[in-house]
Motif scaffolding. Structure first.
Motif, PDB file in Angstrom:
ATOM      1  N   ARG A  72       0.971  -1.040  -0.088  1.00 55.64           N
ATOM      2  CA  ARG A  72       0.142   0.005  -0.027  1.00 55.64           C
ATOM      3  C   ARG A  72       0.832   1.316  -0.025  1.00 55.64           C
ATOM      4  N   LEU A  73       1.932   1.052   0.540  1.00 54.62           N
ATOM      5  CA  LEU A  73       2.638   2.444   0.562  1.00 54.62           C
ATOM      6  C   LEU A  73       4.228   2.161   0.074  1.00 54.62           C
ATOM      7  N   THR A  74       4.863   1.114   0.534  1.00 56.03           N
ATOM      8  CA  THR A  74       6.309   0.747   0.427  1.00 56.03           C
ATOM      9  C   THR A  74       6.290  -0.142  -0.787  1.00 56.03           C
ATOM     10  N   TYR A  75       6.193   0.417  -2.025  1.00 52.05           N
ATOM     11  CA  TYR A  75       5.824  -0.480  -3.198  1.00 52.05           C
ATOM     12  C   TYR A  75       7.439  -0.936  -3.533  1.00 52.05           C
ATOM     13  N   CYS A  76       7.570  -2.345  -4.168  1.00 51.91           N
ATOM     14  CA  CYS A  76       8.863  -2.565  -4.789  1.00 51.91           C
ATOM     15  C   CYS A  76       8.242  -3.506  -6.099  1.00 51.91           C
ATOM     16  N   TYR A  77       7.769  -2.529  -6.757  1.00 52.69           N
ATOM     17  CA  TYR A  77       6.917  -3.287  -7.849  1.00 52.69           C
ATOM     18  C   TYR A  77       7.688  -3.191  -9.414  1.00 52.69           C
ATOM     19  N   TYR A  78       8.738  -2.332  -9.498  1.00 50.34           N
ATOM     20  CA  TYR A  78       9.317  -2.088 -10.532  1.00 50.34           C
ATOM     21  C   TYR A  78      10.644  -3.272 -10.494  1.00 50.34           C
ATOM     22  N   ARG A  79      11.013  -3.677 -11.697  1.00 49.77           N
ATOM     23  CA  ARG A  79      12.434  -4.695 -11.651  1.00 49.77           C
ATOM     24  C   ARG A  79      13.184  -4.161 -12.721  1.00 49.77           C
ATOM     25  N   PHE A  80      14.429  -4.440 -12.656  1.00 47.86           N
ATOM     26  CA  PHE A  80      15.403  -3.985 -13.803  1.00 47.86           C
ATOM     27  C   PHE A  80      14.869  -4.549 -15.027  1.00 47.86           C
ATOM     28  N   GLY A  81      14.409  -3.951 -15.952  1.00 47.40           N
ATOM     29  CA  GLY A  81      14.020  -4.534 -17.424  1.00 47.40           C
ATOM     30  C   GLY A  81      12.476  -4.540 -17.493  1.00 47.40           C
ATOM     31  N   GLY A  82      11.648  -4.342 -16.541  1.00 52.57           N
ATOM     32  CA  GLY A  82      10.375  -4.585 -16.628  1.00 52.57           C
ATOM     33  C   GLY A  82       9.705  -4.331 -15.147  1.00 52.57           C
ATOM     34  N   LEU A  83       8.607  -5.228 -14.800  1.00 51.45           N
ATOM     35  CA  LEU A  83       7.718  -5.266 -13.746  1.00 51.45           C
ATOM     36  C   LEU A  83       7.555  -6.668 -13.102  1.00 51.45           C
TER      37      LEU A  83
END
Lengths: 372, 162
Positions: free
Chosen positions: A154-165
């Motif tokens: 909800r707050l501390t997103y870790c959604y993106y990855r190197f090269g995408g999602l």
């Protein structure tokens, strides 16, 4: 009969604002030398939530460092993680699929609206109006629910990855986002009717706390603070990254330089973010969400790399100095609020304390992001 | 446009010598101005100056209308040097990011303050002093900013042990 109380005419006193004061929105302390209700001199004291994120950047691999970025600014975390993945992708030469970049832009803009909504509520509450915060939190809740379904946080997103999602958006998210846009537009009208025209609100902000464009330049102020001082600067336009050049949106700029101008900039920005989200959802391409050719352990070539992104608070920069290892040799985080807050000491000299607190609210401070 | 004029103005500090790039040559680079590929590096100009030339270089940028992004340090312990890095950028659409860097000996880390030119350098220099122990000569208030007020350690030095 006792003698009447008399003060020396030149007498001043020291006032401590914070570090536990609701107006500072976190653990920020300002030492103020006061002459009655007027500020003679102010000195900001930082470091109460300093966690040395930059040292952690040297101790962890680039991928292990991903969660740290969302712990800088807990209101607009996606913008910061976006900056980090873009910096690595730039340095390592990773091509990101178009769909992933579109989803990044959509989610970052949703997060920007959420951040501005919370700021709006808290800012009006600083000025004495409580109910707008409740409305703002209700609207923000819809965004957090959407983002939670996609990112898992909800707050501390870790959604993106190197090269995408980390994962793709589903139809539910797209439907929810499409439903959200008209509802939010209605809300913006409501906020405008509820707050913007209020005479007390205007008197507290209009012509108060002028920050000149030259002062912004000397302190490196960016984001809504600079745009409220007539500076047409938005990293999304001035130094385009991601898929932002694909979208048709405006950068709201106001020339009054006062607290009201900074308020108007953020209120207008929400509409612009909605436009980006709308276009993004319409033109969202199909395809993969992860780059096919991506090294498992990322090592950057020797050299240094800089990436700036426009977060809800201004230009966030990440500077990576690489010696070719899997960790950064040096990782510097340039946080926008740090520079925006820095001009407070100079700008608030001679100001009434109540105006200074409204000014502080108009800077949109997030203390963990200043202290890092 | 601004890129060329800034490059020429900075180049004038070095009497025309172009340094070798360390990434290509494998040796530490000398003072001078290099252009960088924006697409990979994210900035345009990279000037390494002597600490004595720092104020002159920063004045060029100030007069050119640049704003200050940040100041930071890097500990090059193998070379027994500390590096101070100054980032500058512009508000207009003529994107031009300039990096000024200077190397100083590790046992006598001192550079002049630029807070006289850019008021916003004040905190950045205090922070760099916190983390690296670099002294900014002439700084009006060089006390810990982010670290505790009695801190006598510099956590970003590579030989720092917690």
């Amino acid at each position: 009969m006792s003698a009447p109380i008399q003060l020396r005419p030149d007498e001043t006193f020291l006032l401590n604002v914070g570090p536990q004061h609701p107006a500072t929105h976190g653990v920020l302390r300002v030492k103020m030398q006061m002459d009655g209700e007027y500020i003679v001199k102010a000195e900001t004291v930082l470091g109460y939530v300093h966690r040395m994120h930059e040292k952690m950047g040297e101790n962890r691999t680039y991928a292990q460092y991903l969660p740290n970025l969302s712990r800088l600014d807990y209101l607009g975390a996606l913008g910061y993680t976006h900056g980090h993945v873009l910096a690595i992708e730039r340095a390592a030469g990773i091509e990101v699929p178009e769909r992933a970049e579109y989803i990044r832009a959509i989610t970052v803009e949703l997060n920007r609206v959420a951040s501005h909504l919370f700021w709006f509520g808290a800012f009006v509450m600083d000025l004495g109006g409580f109910s707008p915060l409740m409305y703002a939190i209700q609207d923000r809740e819809h965004i957090l629910d959407m983002l939670e379904a996609v990112t898992g946080a909800r707050l501390t997103y870790c959604y993106y990855r190197f090269g995408g999602l980390y994962n793709d958006v589903d139809d539910d998210f797209i439907e929810a986002a499409k439903r959200f846009i008209p509802r939010m537009r209605k809300s913006l009208k409501k906020y405008d009717a509820l707050v913007s025209g209020n005479i007390i609100f205007q008197k507290r902000l209009e012509g108060i706390a002028p920050v000149s464009a030259e002062m912004c330049r000397k302190y490196g102020a960016t984001g809504p603070v600079a745009r409220g001082s007539g500076i047409n600067f938005d990293v999304r336009k001035n130094e385009p990254y991601s898929v932002y050049p694909e979208f048709d949106f405006d950068v709201p700029v106001y020339h009054e330089c006062d607290s009201l101008a900074r308020y108007k900039v953020r209120m207008d920005e929400m509409e612009q973010s909605l436009r980006i989200i709308e276009q993004g959802l319409e033109t969202l391409p199909d395809g993969p969400i992860m780059a096919e050719k991506k090294p498992k352990n990322i090592k950057l070539p020797v050299g240094d790399y800089y990436q700036a992104v426009e977060t809800a608070r201004g230009s966030f920069g990440i500077r990576i100095v690489s010696d070719g290892d899997k960790n950064a040799y040096r990782l510097k985080l340039r946080s926008p609020t740090y520079s925006n807050m820095h001009l407070f000491d100079e700008a608030c000299e001679g100001m009434l304390i109540m105006d200074a607190l409204a000014f502080m609210g108009s800077l949109d401070l997030v203390i963990p992001e200043i202290d890092r | 446009m601004i890129l060329e004029t800034t490059q020429q103005a900075l180049q004038a500090l070095f009497a025309g010598s172009v340094p070798a790039d360390e990434a290509e040559a494998g040796t530490p680079r000398g003072n001078g101005v290099l252009t960088r590929d924006y697409k990979t590096h994210g900035y345009h100009l990279d000037a390494q100056v002597d600490a004595a030339q720092l104020l002159a270089a920063v004045t060029i940028l100030d007069e050119g209308g640049f704003f200050i992004e940040s100041i930071t340090g890097v500990d090059w312990i193998k070379e027994n040097q500390l590096e101070v890095i100054y980032d500058f950028s512009r508000y207009d659409f003529d994107a031009c990011r300039v990096v000024i860097r200077t190397r100083i000996p590790r046992d006598k880390p001192e550079v002049p303050t630029i807070s006289t030119i850019y008021a916003g350098a004040n905190w950045h220099e205090r922070e760099t002093h916190d983390f690296f122990g670099i002294k900014f000569a002439g700084h009006p208030h060089l006390v810990p900013l982010l670290l505790p007020e009695d801190a006598d350690f510099h956590p970003l030095l590579k030989d720092f042990k917690a």
